[in-house]
Design a protein around this motif. Sequence first.
Motif, PDB file in Angstrom:
ATOM      1  N   SER A   2       0.908  -1.206   0.072  1.00  0.00           N
ATOM      2  CA  SER A   2       0.103   0.017  -0.168  1.00  0.00           C
ATOM      3  C   SER A   2       0.642   1.360   0.186  1.00  0.00           C
ATOM      4  N   ALA A  31      -9.094  -1.191  -4.302  1.00  0.00           N
ATOM      5  CA  ALA A  31      -8.685   0.376  -4.549  1.00  0.00           C
ATOM      6  C   ALA A  31      -7.083   0.221  -4.850  1.00  0.00           C
ATOM      7  N   ALA A  32      -6.731   0.915  -5.852  1.00  0.00           N
ATOM      8  CA  ALA A  32      -5.443   1.144  -6.451  1.00  0.00           C
ATOM      9  C   ALA A  32      -5.027   2.145  -6.819  1.00  0.00           C
ATOM     10  N   SER A  33      -3.723   2.467  -6.703  1.00  0.00           N
ATOM     11  CA  SER A  33      -3.074   3.664  -7.339  1.00  0.00           C
ATOM     12  C   SER A  33      -3.341   3.741  -8.881  1.00  0.00           C
ATOM     13  N   LEU A  39      -3.850  -0.447  -2.762  1.00  0.00           N
ATOM     14  CA  LEU A  39      -4.298   0.743  -1.640  1.00  0.00           C
ATOM     15  C   LEU A  39      -4.768  -0.114  -0.636  1.00  0.00           C
ATOM     16  N   THR A  94      -5.426  10.161  -8.563  1.00  0.00           N
ATOM     17  CA  THR A  94      -4.412   9.437  -8.373  1.00  0.00           C
ATOM     18  C   THR A  94      -4.881   8.053  -7.990  1.00  0.00           C
ATOM     19  N   ALA A  95      -6.009   7.678  -8.105  1.00  0.00           N
ATOM     20  CA  ALA A  95      -6.566   5.962  -7.756  1.00  0.00           C
ATOM     21  C   ALA A  95      -7.752   5.720  -8.642  1.00  0.00           C
ATOM     22  N   SER A 118     -16.359   5.511  -4.954  1.00  0.00           N
ATOM     23  CA  SER A 118     -15.092   6.149  -5.585  1.00  0.00           C
ATOM     24  C   SER A 118     -15.070   7.536  -5.120  1.00  0.00           C
ATOM     25  N   ILE A 125      -8.401   9.614  -0.162  1.00  0.00           N
ATOM     26  CA  ILE A 125      -6.904   9.694  -0.543  1.00  0.00           C
ATOM     27  C   ILE A 125      -6.284  11.136  -0.533  1.00  0.00           C
TER      28      ILE A 125
END
Length: 139
Positions: A2, A31-33, A39, A94-95, A118, A125
Amino acid sequence: MSTVPAEAEAEILAELRRLRARVPQLTGALAASADGFVLAQDSAAAEAETVAALTAAALGVAQRLSDCTGQGGFRELLVRGEHGYVATYAAGRTAVLTLLAEPRVNVGRLHLEARRSSQRIAELIDHTLGLRGPRAPSA
């Protein structure tokens, strides 16, 4: 791996779990960058890193396609396979939020709930990273 502090990761994970509770046909949430780092995840699948990396690759193509066709900035991508759906939503600048769903999911409900989540993830974030300035409009 993460890229957000543990406290933010816990809050993002809580949001993923709330989303899965609202849409029971979800089989996974991640959830990801935007560059492909996990993340937080709420899924039994052990392949979160692979899904995050593939999401980043698909995101690049989707952004380019959206831009080239004059449709503006990326908001979401939906893939329907034989055994269900993969849906990716922008979560700020950014994600991304990527969801796996059963074939019987109500796609309208999926979009409604995922867009809300989202936005919440983007806020978490952005707050964690101290990002300021104009935010991309919500989907």
